[in-house]
Design a protein around this motif. Structure first.
Motif, mmCIF file in Angstrom:
data_model
loop_
_atom_site.group_PDB
_atom_site.id
_atom_site.type_symbol
_atom_site.label_atom_id
_atom_site.label_comp_id
_atom_site.label_asym_id
_atom_site.label_seq_id
_atom_site.Cartn_x
_atom_site.Cartn_y
_atom_site.Cartn_z
ATOM 1 N N UNK A 1 0.809 -1.214 0.000
ATOM 2 C CA UNK A 1 0.000 0.000 0.000
ATOM 3 C C UNK A 1 0.839 1.260 0.000
ATOM 4 N N UNK A 2 2.115 1.143 0.326
ATOM 5 C CA UNK A 2 2.994 2.307 0.330
ATOM 6 C C UNK A 2 3.612 2.577 -1.035
ATOM 7 N N UNK A 3 3.359 1.686 -2.001
ATOM 8 C CA UNK A 3 3.997 1.772 -3.315
ATOM 9 C C UNK A 3 2.965 1.678 -4.442
ATOM 10 N N UNK A 4 1.785 2.225 -4.246
ATOM 11 C CA UNK A 4 0.692 2.027 -5.208
ATOM 12 C C UNK A 4 1.003 2.633 -6.565
ATOM 13 N N UNK A 5 1.723 3.750 -6.596
ATOM 14 C CA UNK A 5 2.037 4.374 -7.878
ATOM 15 C C UNK A 5 2.971 3.492 -8.705
ATOM 16 N N UNK A 6 3.992 2.959 -8.082
ATOM 17 C CA UNK A 6 4.939 2.103 -8.799
ATOM 18 C C UNK A 6 4.256 0.850 -9.319
ATOM 19 N N UNK A 7 3.396 0.228 -8.507
ATOM 20 C CA UNK A 7 2.683 -0.964 -8.958
ATOM 21 C C UNK A 7 1.632 -0.623 -10.005
ATOM 22 N N UNK A 8 0.992 0.514 -9.856
ATOM 23 C CA UNK A 8 -0.041 0.888 -10.805
ATOM 24 C C UNK A 8 0.496 1.196 -12.184
ATOM 25 N N UNK A 9 1.718 1.707 -12.259
ATOM 26 C CA UNK A 9 2.306 2.059 -13.552
ATOM 27 C C UNK A 9 2.905 0.852 -14.265
ATOM 28 N N UNK A 10 3.159 -0.225 -13.547
ATOM 29 C CA UNK A 10 3.704 -1.452 -14.157
ATOM 30 C C UNK A 10 3.050 -2.647 -13.481
ATOM 31 N N UNK A 11 1.747 -2.851 -13.710
ATOM 32 C CA UNK A 11 1.004 -3.869 -12.945
ATOM 33 C C UNK A 11 1.463 -5.297 -13.193
ATOM 34 N N UNK A 12 2.073 -5.576 -14.341
ATOM 35 C CA UNK A 12 2.495 -6.953 -14.626
ATOM 36 C C UNK A 12 3.906 -7.261 -14.202
ATOM 37 N N UNK A 13 4.614 -6.268 -13.779
ATOM 38 C CA UNK A 13 6.029 -6.453 -13.440
ATOM 39 C C UNK A 13 6.193 -7.134 -12.081
ATOM 40 N N UNK A 14 7.175 -8.039 -12.009
ATOM 41 C CA UNK A 14 7.581 -8.632 -10.734
ATOM 42 C C UNK A 14 8.982 -8.122 -10.447
ATOM 43 N N UNK A 15 9.066 -7.140 -9.560
ATOM 44 C CA UNK A 15 10.335 -6.463 -9.305
ATOM 45 C C UNK A 15 11.077 -7.157 -8.168
ATOM 46 N N UNK A 16 12.116 -7.909 -8.538
ATOM 47 C CA UNK A 16 12.903 -8.673 -7.570
ATOM 48 C C UNK A 16 14.326 -8.101 -7.490
ATOM 49 N N UNK A 17 14.416 -6.776 -7.570
ATOM 50 C CA UNK A 17 15.716 -6.108 -7.562
ATOM 51 C C UNK A 17 15.691 -4.903 -6.633
ATOM 52 N N UNK A 18 15.132 -5.097 -5.447
ATOM 53 C CA UNK A 18 15.062 -3.994 -4.493
ATOM 54 C C UNK A 18 16.439 -3.583 -3.991
ATOM 55 N N UNK A 19 17.445 -4.414 -4.223
ATOM 56 C CA UNK A 19 18.818 -4.093 -3.835
ATOM 57 C C UNK A 19 19.486 -3.208 -4.878
#
Length: 388
Positions: A13-31
């Motif tokens: 819920x703290x990242x709704x803009x990032x998820x909303x702009x790329x809804x199909x992406x699985x971002x596994x690079x938080x590092x």
């Protein structure tokens, strides 16, 4: 986080803009490039609006409000005795260049490792070519005996600068013994510089016992969730009073220096550069204050990530890959590093499926954060099973 505290759920819920702009992406690079939380959008707008409304006077707000708020966040995170030891810059490279320029002896005798990030690796290699420094590198592998090998080299050699990472960017190995070398540090040399970019807001870090003897360099691009433009240096008082590479901002404040000569601030702004884009600091403050407000201390986020790392490692999604930094150690890097000859190909195949990881030579890195949950780990493992 105390043992009796309930587990933290993913805070998508703290990242709704990032998820909303790329809804199909699985971002596994938080590092690598951490997703920006929603509060940084408002912060970026605030930077623009302040510039438009205040024009020339925007610097009063930046330096009187935003800058000290950012310093205070770093000081609280690292348990520093004073926020005045923190200075910001657009990137760590600029801070590194200014820091080394403050060492009067030439060539500078430098001890480092062969596992440092490019901001140090490339510059150090070039300085060695020009004769600016004499560079000695301790191999970071095998890591099992690295701490002992590096400590022995640091204590037995005559160095002006000892440089090492808190967490190695490629392998995720945590050099938690680096703080033991603080007793070597003196204003006249050697100086101990710790690259904390993969440690800051990734692993709980308390510098209170060594803050008077250790330089610490990191920034907002990764686990501080602020993006670029907010690198920082903690500079112990009395170390490097007169950098040779010096921007004009360093001549503000309470100055000291020879009569008629170039004056320098007494605090960490002696390493200050020149005109900069302050929007990174706006985002840095917004993200840091959000984490504090939401109770997402570094230990809390690290515990959440540790649970997910254990789930991912137990699944063993990457066939025959060596997991260089298996979970279980505390502190632990916020990413898992998988070594395999096909790492480059795997990264490309995953990218084609909009599954984002990153790769360093033959090491695939998978970074997790507070916006991941068990379903994300399971989706990632399923994507890995389709790799050729």
């Amino acid at each position: 986080m105390d043992a009796q505290d309930p587990p933290v759920t993913a805070r998508k819920d703290l990242f709704t803009r990032a998820f909303g702009l790329a809804p199909g992406r699985l971002h596994m690079a938080a590092h690598s490039h951490h997703l920006w939380p929603d509060v940084t959008f408002e912060a970026q707008q605030r930077a623009w609006l302040d510039a438009a409304e205040l024009a020339d006077r925007k610097w009063d707000r930046v330096m009187d409000e935003v800058w000290p708020a950012a310093q205070a966040l770093v000081a609280r995170e690292l348990n520093l005795p004073s926020a005045d030891t923190v200075v910001f810059a657009p990137n760590t490279h600029g801070l590194l260049v200014s820091l080394v320029s403050a060492i009067e002896r030439r060539p500078v005798r430098v001890l480092a490792t062969d596992g440092e990030f490019h901001s140090f690796r490339r510059q150090a290699a070039r300085w060695a070519e020009t004769g600016e420094i004499e560079l000695t590198l301790v191999p970071a592998d095998p890591f099992e005996d690295f701490p002992q090998r590096f400590a022995r080299a640091a204590r037995e050699g005559a160095w002006d600068l000892v440089f090492a990472s808190q967490v190695f960017f490629k392998t995720g190995h945590v050099f938690d013994d680096v703080w033991d070398l603080a007793d070597l540090a003196r204003p006249e040399g050697p100086w101990l510089v710790v690259d904390g970019y993969h440690g800051f807001r990734a692993a709980p870090t308390d510098l209170s016992a060594v803050a008077g003897r250790v330089f610490y360099i990191a920034g907002g691009y990764k686990y501080a969730m602020a993006g670029e433009g907010a690198a920082f240096l903690h500079a112990p008082p009395g170390f490097g009073k007169r950098p040779a590479v010096s921007g004009w901002y360093a001549e503000f404040g309470n100055l000291e220096g020879p009569p008629g000569g170039v004056g320098f601030a007494r605090d960490a702004t002696r390493f200050f550069g020149a005109t900069f884009d302050p929007s990174g600091l706006y985002r840095f403050v917004a993200a840091g204050e959000m984490l504090e407000r939401e109770g997402l201390a570094t230990a809390v986020v690290a515990a959440h990530v540790a649970e997910l790392q254990g789930r991912l490692a137990a699944t063993g999604p990457l066939r025959d890959a060596e997991l260089i930094n298996p979970p279980g150690r505390d502190p632990h890097a916020r990413f898992l590093a998988f070594r395999h000859p096909d790492a480059q190909s795997w990264k490309a195949q995953l990218m084609a499926r909009d599954v984002i990881t990153d790769v360093r030579n033959d090491v695939l890195r998978v970074g997790l954060s507070i916006y991941h949950d068990e379903d994300d780990v399971d989706r990632f493992c399923e994507a890995c099973r389709a790799l050729r």
